[in-house]
Design a protein around this motif. Structure first.
Motif, PDB file in Angstrom:
ATOM      1  N   ALA A  87       0.813  -1.223   0.000  1.00 39.77           N
ATOM      2  CA  ALA A  87       0.000   0.000   0.000  1.00 39.77           C
ATOM      3  C   ALA A  87       0.846   1.273   0.000  1.00 39.77           C
ATOM      4  O   ALA A  87       0.643   2.153  -0.854  1.00 39.77           O
ATOM      5  N   PRO A  88       1.806   1.434   0.911  1.00 40.90           N
ATOM      6  CA  PRO A  88       2.629   2.644   0.831  1.00 40.90           C
ATOM      7  C   PRO A  88       3.528   2.694  -0.397  1.00 40.90           C
ATOM      8  O   PRO A  88       3.847   3.783  -0.883  1.00 40.90           O
ATOM      9  N   VAL A  89       3.929   1.539  -0.918  1.00 34.94           N
ATOM     10  CA  VAL A  89       4.755   1.530  -2.131  1.00 34.94           C
ATOM     11  C   VAL A  89       3.964   2.091  -3.304  1.00 34.94           C
ATOM     12  O   VAL A  89       4.450   2.953  -4.055  1.00 34.94           O
ATOM     13  N   ARG A  90       2.749   1.610  -3.504  1.00 40.10           N
ATOM     14  CA  ARG A  90       1.913   2.128  -4.592  1.00 40.10           C
ATOM     15  C   ARG A  90       1.664   3.628  -4.420  1.00 40.10           C
ATOM     16  O   ARG A  90       1.722   4.399  -5.376  1.00 40.10           O
ATOM     17  N   TRP A  91       1.395   4.022  -3.210  1.00 42.06           N
ATOM     18  CA  TRP A  91       1.117   5.429  -2.919  1.00 42.06           C
ATOM     19  C   TRP A  91       2.323   6.301  -3.210  1.00 42.06           C
ATOM     20  O   TRP A  91       2.204   7.390  -3.772  1.00 42.06           O
ATOM     21  N   ASN A  92       3.514   5.817  -2.858  1.00 40.20           N
ATOM     22  CA  ASN A  92       4.731   6.601  -2.947  1.00 40.20           C
ATOM     23  C   ASN A  92       5.362   6.586  -4.340  1.00 40.20           C
ATOM     24  O   ASN A  92       6.259   7.380  -4.611  1.00 40.20           O
ATOM     25  N   ALA A  93       4.905   5.684  -5.214  1.00 40.85           N
ATOM     26  CA  ALA A  93       5.520   5.545  -6.536  1.00 40.85           C
ATOM     27  C   ALA A  93       5.222   6.716  -7.461  1.00 40.85           C
ATOM     28  O   ALA A  93       5.896   6.895  -8.481  1.00 40.85           O
ATOM     29  N   ASP A  94       4.236   7.510  -7.140  1.00 43.34           N
ATOM     30  CA  ASP A  94       3.845   8.654  -7.960  1.00 43.34           C
ATOM     31  C   ASP A  94       3.795   9.872  -7.045  1.00 43.34           C
ATOM     32  O   ASP A  94       3.258   9.807  -5.943  1.00 43.34           O
TER      33      ASP A  94
END
Length: 313
Positions: free
Chosen positions: A109-116
């Motif tokens: 969840a934080p990875v997807r959020w932080n990727a953009d």
């Protein structure tokens, strides 16, 4: 915590840890760095720290299609810098790890959020001070120029919505922005920010949290004639102390995040006397373990603690 449980008993054998890295460097750094292996110093120190604690850790390329994620107790994201070149594939791999029996750190969840870099909008909504920004595309350049004029910005920084290590970041002025936008594909999503002049004197500060606790603080300054406070562009990085008020401010930013994080790096710069977030790095930040003795061990201990395994004394 977010992630999967290994289901191991306390007397099980050594934990198997995959330290996730890139197979090749992203395009923007292949010609910039004379000593490529030095970039992976954090990985080497972390692997040694896991080994000292009795874990069986090994580097694994995230692009390797033969990896059985179920063979690992945990996957720790580290030097996966080339995800910017193939983000959809990277997110598919992250989802596959999350579906496996391995615990992904940091979680999906934080990875997807932080990727953009749209995450900066969320930080703003959460009440975190950020360096102001305006979004747009080269195709809508006239609108961008109008918004920048309304904001009264003259010295600017232009960034892509997805990027690492200063890739694609250019300094411009309101007068030269047009030519910078013309050099990009028309539908590229970009963000424009006012140039924070404090980077040139006080520098950019990086607050590195490991296992929910502040581990160390870095001061990064750009090389003479540059504006990017990053070692790969000739800038300097040094360990520093931080004012208690600044530490409290950054800790309050971390407390606003709705995630259980193994690590986080807040890159901040002073704007109008107050720290403002330039970047929040949750995927592949360099943590500069070599500048903070014991920090690699702190991260390894925090990872094993999340797996329910007491580090070996």
């Amino acid at each position: 915590m977010t992630g999967n449980s290994t289901g191991r008993t306390p007397d099980a054998g050594p934990m198997r840890i995959a330290v996730l890295r890139c197979e090749r460097l992203p395009r923007f750094v292949t010609w910039e760095i004379p000593d490529v292996e030095s970039l992976f110093d954090d990985d080497r120190r972390l692997l040694e720290a896991f080994s000292a604690l009795g874990a069986d850790a090994e580097p694994v390329a995230w692009t390797d299609p033969e990896v059985d994620w179920d063979a690992y107790d945990a996957v720790v994201l580290r030097s996966t810098w080339d995800y910017v070149d193939r983000l959809p594939q990277f997110l598919e791999v992250i989802a596959a790890i999350e579906r496996s029996s391995a615990t992904l750190l940091n979680p999906e969840a934080p990875v997807r959020w932080n990727a953009d870099k749209h995450y900066l909008d969320d930080l703003d909504r959460l009440g975190a001070p950020i360096v102001p920004l305006i979004r747009g595309t080269p195709a809508a350049g006239a609108l961008l120029h109008a918004q920048i004029a309304d904001a009264g910005w003259h010295e600017l920084v232009l960034k892509p919505a997805v990027g690492v290590g200063g890739s694609g970041v250019v300094r411009a002025t309101a007068a030269t922005l047009h030519s910078e936008l013309d050099a990009l594909p028309p539908e590229t999503e970009v963000m424009v920010q006012p140039f924070a002049s404090a980077i040139l004197d006080e520098g950019e500060l990086s607050f590195i949290y490991l296992g929910d606790r502040l581990s160390h603080v870095l001061r990064k300054r750009p090389a003479t004639g540059d504006f990017r406070a990053h070692g790969i562009y000739g800038g300097t990085v040094e360990a520093t102390s931080a004012d208690p008020a600044d530490v409290a401010e950054v800790h309050s930013l971390l407390a606003r995040l709705p995630f259980d994080l193994l690590y986080a790096r807040f890159d901040v710069v002073r704007v109008d006397g107050r720290l403002a977030v330039l970047e929040l790095e949750l995927i592949e930040p360099m943590l500069y373990f070599g500048l903070a003795p014991g920090s690699a061990e702190r991260l390894a201990e925090a990872a094993l603690a999340r797996l329910g395994r007491r580090p070996r004394s």
